[in-house]
Design a protein around this motif. Structure first.
Motif, PDB file in Angstrom:
ATOM      1  N   UNK A  24     -16.982 133.519  64.301  1.00 40.54           N
ATOM      2  CA  UNK A  24     -17.242 132.175  63.785  1.00 40.54           C
ATOM      3  C   UNK A  24     -17.432 131.177  64.923  1.00 40.54           C
ATOM      4  N   UNK A  25     -16.597 131.290  65.942  1.00 43.90           N
ATOM      5  CA  UNK A  25     -16.687 130.359  67.062  1.00 43.90           C
ATOM      6  C   UNK A  25     -18.002 130.513  67.815  1.00 43.90           C
ATOM      7  N   UNK A  26     -18.456 131.756  67.986  1.00 49.61           N
ATOM      8  CA  UNK A  26     -19.711 131.956  68.702  1.00 49.61           C
ATOM      9  C   UNK A  26     -20.888 131.384  67.914  1.00 49.61           C
ATOM     10  N   UNK A  27     -20.874 131.555  66.588  1.00 52.03           N
ATOM     11  CA  UNK A  27     -21.889 130.901  65.763  1.00 52.03           C
ATOM     12  C   UNK A  27     -21.856 129.391  65.954  1.00 52.03           C
ATOM     13  N   UNK A  28     -20.641 128.846  65.988  1.00 47.12           N
ATOM     14  CA  UNK A  28     -20.455 127.403  66.141  1.00 47.12           C
ATOM     15  C   UNK A  28     -21.032 126.916  67.456  1.00 47.12           C
ATOM     16  N   UNK A  29     -20.696 127.595  68.543  1.00 41.05           N
ATOM     17  CA  UNK A  29     -21.169 127.172  69.856  1.00 41.05           C
ATOM     18  C   UNK A  29     -22.675 127.341  69.990  1.00 41.05           C
ATOM     19  N   UNK A  30     -23.196 128.444  69.473  1.00 43.40           N
ATOM     20  CA  UNK A  30     -24.639 128.677  69.554  1.00 43.40           C
ATOM     21  C   UNK A  30     -25.396 127.597  68.786  1.00 43.40           C
ATOM     22  N   UNK A  31     -24.892 127.222  67.622  1.00 45.80           N
ATOM     23  CA  UNK A  31     -25.528 126.151  66.850  1.00 45.80           C
ATOM     24  C   UNK A  31     -25.523 124.847  67.643  1.00 45.80           C
ATOM     25  N   UNK A  32     -24.383 124.548  68.278  1.00 35.99           N
ATOM     26  CA  UNK A  32     -24.293 123.326  69.079  1.00 35.99           C
ATOM     27  C   UNK A  32     -25.287 123.350  70.234  1.00 35.99           C
ATOM     28  N   UNK A  33     -25.366 124.482  70.914  1.00 37.12           N
ATOM     29  CA  UNK A  33     -26.281 124.588  72.052  1.00 37.12           C
ATOM     30  C   UNK A  33     -27.732 124.474  71.596  1.00 37.12           C
ATOM     31  N   UNK A  34     -28.041 124.969  70.412  1.00 37.90           N
ATOM     32  CA  UNK A  34     -29.408 124.881  69.908  1.00 37.90           C
ATOM     33  C   UNK A  34     -29.818 123.437  69.639  1.00 37.90           C
ATOM     34  N   UNK A  35     -28.839 122.555  69.475  1.00 38.93           N
ATOM     35  CA  UNK A  35     -29.094 121.129  69.240  1.00 38.93           C
ATOM     36  C   UNK A  35     -29.061 120.318  70.534  1.00 38.93           C
ATOM     37  N   UNK A  36     -29.001 121.015  71.672  1.00 41.05           N
ATOM     38  CA  UNK A  36     -28.980 120.329  72.957  1.00 41.05           C
ATOM     39  C   UNK A  36     -27.595 119.911  73.411  1.00 41.05           C
ATOM     40  N   UNK A  37     -26.560 120.348  72.692  1.00 44.14           N
ATOM     41  CA  UNK A  37     -25.182 120.047  73.064  1.00 44.14           C
ATOM     42  C   UNK A  37     -24.638 121.160  73.949  1.00 44.14           C
ATOM     43  N   UNK A  38     -23.423 120.983  74.438  1.00 42.89           N
ATOM     44  CA  UNK A  38     -22.772 122.005  75.236  1.00 42.89           C
ATOM     45  C   UNK A  38     -21.320 122.129  74.851  1.00 42.89           C
TER      46      UNK A  38
END
Length: 240
Positions: A111-125
């Motif tokens: 779940x956390x990896x999905x969360x982080x990947x989604x954030x990174x796809x939006x230009x976040x880190x």
């Protein structure tokens, strides 16, 4: 190569963020992506605590070993194994079995990896904060976690205010085995050690000497949070 794979391959841990907030729409999308992750047997054994209280953020930063970005990131999420809701639904649920703790930990990671990947796809880190397990009982008490619910790790999210280099990973020939486990090649590790040594010496910040093998020896040749089993047991987990 598509944009999803490009985002995966460009992953860096971000520890310095601007003061810009993450919008409600972005956060909702990020959390929805996390919740959409695979879950063993559809058990859905993870809960996320979104921490917004400044004093709790400050305390969590201290519990994590003085990681200041826990306090200042736009968002801080704590991922927990959670069998409390299952137990409430059915008192016959047996959260004490170690297999269920493994399932909960695996589900939290997915779940956390999905969360982080989604954030990174939006230009976040973002960056994972395993340091919460430096003081699991204190974190548990601060967040009011019930029985059968245990802290696993945290995650900072925000708008990046740094652009670190991509850290080299072990090559596929070391990590991917075909049909059976293959012996470790000293030559492959020597080549990787040279690559990581160069990376450490030339990266833009926190330069240091040493190789990946040196890092492994220093990290794994000492105690590693020996109190974790007692903590999990105190939550009614991994006792059988």
């Amino acid at each position: 190569m598509n944009t999803v794979i490009e985002t995966m391959l460009s992953h860096r841990s971000i520890r310095k963020f601007t003061q810009q907030a993450i919008s409600f729409e972005q956060l909702d999308t990020i959390l929805s992506a996390g919740i959409s992750a695979s879950s063993s047997s559809f058990l859905q054994t993870t809960s996320i605590i979104r921490v917004t209280d400044p004093q709790k953020r400050k305390a969590l930063a201290e519990f994590a070993g003085g990681q200041q970005y826990v306090e200042t990131a736009a968002e801080f999420l704590v991922f927990c194994i959670d069998y409390q809701r299952h137990f409430q639904l059915s008192p016959e649920v047996k959260p004490e079995f170690t297999e269920l703790t493994l399932i909960g930990a695996i589900d939290a990671g997915i779940m956390a990896q999905n969360t982080l990947l989604a954030a990174e796809s939006l230009g976040l880190g973002g960056v994972y904060i395993g340091g919460l397990r430096n003081a699991p009982k204190e974190v548990d008490e601060l967040l009011g976690l019930p029985k059968y619910c245990a802290v696993m790790f945290g995650m900072c999210l925000g708008h990046p205010d740094q652009d670190p280099q991509i850290k080299p990973r072990l090559p596929q020939k070391v990590m991917v085995h075909q049909d059976s486990y293959q012996p470790l090649s000293e030559q492959d590790i020597a080549e990787y050690d040279a690559e990581t040594s160069h990376y450490y010496q030339t990266r833009g910040s926190n330069q240091k000497t040493g190789s990946w093998s040196d890092h492994i020896h220093g990290r794994l040749s000492k105690e590693s949070r020996p109190y974790i089993r007692d903590y999990l047991n105190s939550k009614g987990l991994a006792t059988k």
